[in-house]
Design an enzyme around this catalytic site. Sequence first.
Site, PDB file in Angstrom:
ATOM      1  N   HIS A 217       0.823  -1.213   0.000  1.00 44.41           N
ATOM      2  CA  HIS A 217       0.000   0.000   0.000  1.00 44.41           C
ATOM      3  C   HIS A 217       0.852   1.256   0.000  1.00 44.41           C
ATOM      4  CE1 HIS A 217       0.740   0.996   4.248  1.00 44.41           C
ATOM      5  NE2 HIS A 217       0.606  -0.296   4.529  1.00 44.41           N
ATOM      6  N   SER A 291       1.608   4.180  -5.081  1.00 52.05           N
ATOM      7  CA  SER A 291       2.208   5.411  -4.586  1.00 52.05           C
ATOM      8  C   SER A 291       3.547   5.139  -3.883  1.00 52.05           C
ATOM      9  CB  SER A 291       1.207   6.126  -3.668  1.00 52.05           C
ATOM     10  OG  SER A 291       1.607   7.442  -3.384  1.00 52.05           O
ATOM     11  N   ASP A 438      -5.298  12.746 -11.102  1.00 51.43           N
ATOM     12  CA  ASP A 438      -4.483  12.649  -9.879  1.00 51.43           C
ATOM     13  C   ASP A 438      -3.897  14.019  -9.535  1.00 51.43           C
ATOM     14  OD1 ASP A 438      -2.613  12.065  -7.873  1.00 51.43           O
ATOM     15  OD2 ASP A 438      -2.184  10.095  -8.709  1.00 51.43           O
ATOM     16  N   HIS A 466      -5.902   9.749  -7.497  1.00 55.11           N
ATOM     17  CA  HIS A 466      -4.878   8.972  -6.799  1.00 55.11           C
ATOM     18  C   HIS A 466      -5.464   7.750  -6.095  1.00 55.11           C
ATOM     19  CE1 HIS A 466      -0.739   8.768  -5.395  1.00 55.11           C
ATOM     20  NE2 HIS A 466      -1.153   8.532  -4.161  1.00 55.11           N
TER      21      HIS A 466
END
Length: 490
Positions: A217, A291, A438, A466
């Site tokens: 994540h 990310s 994003d 995002h």
Amino acid sequence: MGGAWAARSAVALVGRVVNDVVSFVVFTILDLLDVMLCLVYKVVDYAMEAEWKPCYCSSSPRDMINGSGQILVSENGGSKVVRLSSTKLQLEDISDTLFSRPSLVSEVSRTTVRELRRIKMERGRNRRPVAALRGAAGVRSASSNTTTFTINSTIIQMLQGKIGGHTSYPVPRWSDCDCPTCTSWSSPSGSHDSLLYAHVDGPKDGGVAEEDVLFIHGFISSSAFWTETVFPNFSDEARERYRLIAVDLLGFGRSPKPADSLYTLREHVEMIERSVLERYKVRSFHIVAHSLGSILALALAVKYPGAVKSLTLLAPPYFPVPKGEKGTQFVLRRVAPRRVWPALAFGASVACWYEHISRTVCLLVCKNHRLWEIAFKFVTRNRIRTFLMEGFFCHTHNAAWHTLHNIICGSAGKLDGYLDAVRDQLSCDVTVIHGRNDEVLPLSCSYDVQCKIPRAHVKIVENEDHITIVVGRQKAFARELEEIWKNTRR
């Protein structure tokens, strides 16, 4: 036609000027507020913990790092901390953005403290001209081509503590949550050497998966970003073929949140190795990362070039550093531009630039995450939105602050090398996915990755940002991942 274009240009110009002016005023106020909170926290920390706690805005880097039980040294113009592993001493990189974030008030404060310290040192030299290096345990020195640093008695004490078998169980700070979920790892029964939390889905009825997939994540999130969205939407065929492993990174979700950690790249990668690769005996695997997780994914891929079967990066935070620029500071300005608009840029700027304001946010939100979770579940009645809030709540300020600076900013000098290694040493497929809307990371980040790795396939998802490149389109994303993995087999 020309008149309409001129009007739009004028409006855009006025908007930029207003944004610049308002941003200057707002961030000047925030500079002052952060200094005030610094003083408040020093008093409260002393009252609650019976000792003065250093901070990056008013203490020297060495005082701050040493205060966390680490030793700071300099090498090739960068800052590193001495770390003792089971067999050797290692130097770990830390980002200079932790203690060097130029702003009007912080610079005045830092200059004042530095000047007072200089005056004090000069007075000490006048009184004891031969103070020198008494207490040093040893010095390694060499030519300009080698590292030079001093090993003093503090390191010796640290080594003695390690070798003597003394085990400490660091407790959360008063401003952190003390619920069983957030502190179970820190007790002797929970073991100081606790592993990261990992959610594993695999074949049912004792079946054995043919391939493994590791999900990582992003910043201020958790494994639920994957398990509550994509995992339930994989096909039965995929569930039988793949073992799906989603991990909570160090300091986030249900994973350990050590108060004495600096959350460096090495710490994050080694914890993933111990908690996933070694624990589940993973030999080869696909990686899906979002990310900030993309940086860790690249580091793992470079460390295990023969094991990675495919690499899927969602909104990777890659900013090519112009020649002559300091990478860490350049990335800090790109990620956190000190602007009030767009709103996400404002949030990122507050999180990156203000140590004590961000600590206050964590105090209000993360320490009381159980109450916030109950409130959100009651108000929203929406599981998707609730799990996103849970990921946002379950971390500590220490974890978020150091991860943000040491991973996103601190990796600026490493990413070019990682991408080159993926291009030249790995043969796996590389897919980069980015949302058109994003506002956290620009599309150029993904295209710049493709410039470094020409074989990388870039997919731009229209009308998504995002978060919604996954959340809200989880069924489509699950099909995309299955297709990527299937093509790898072919």
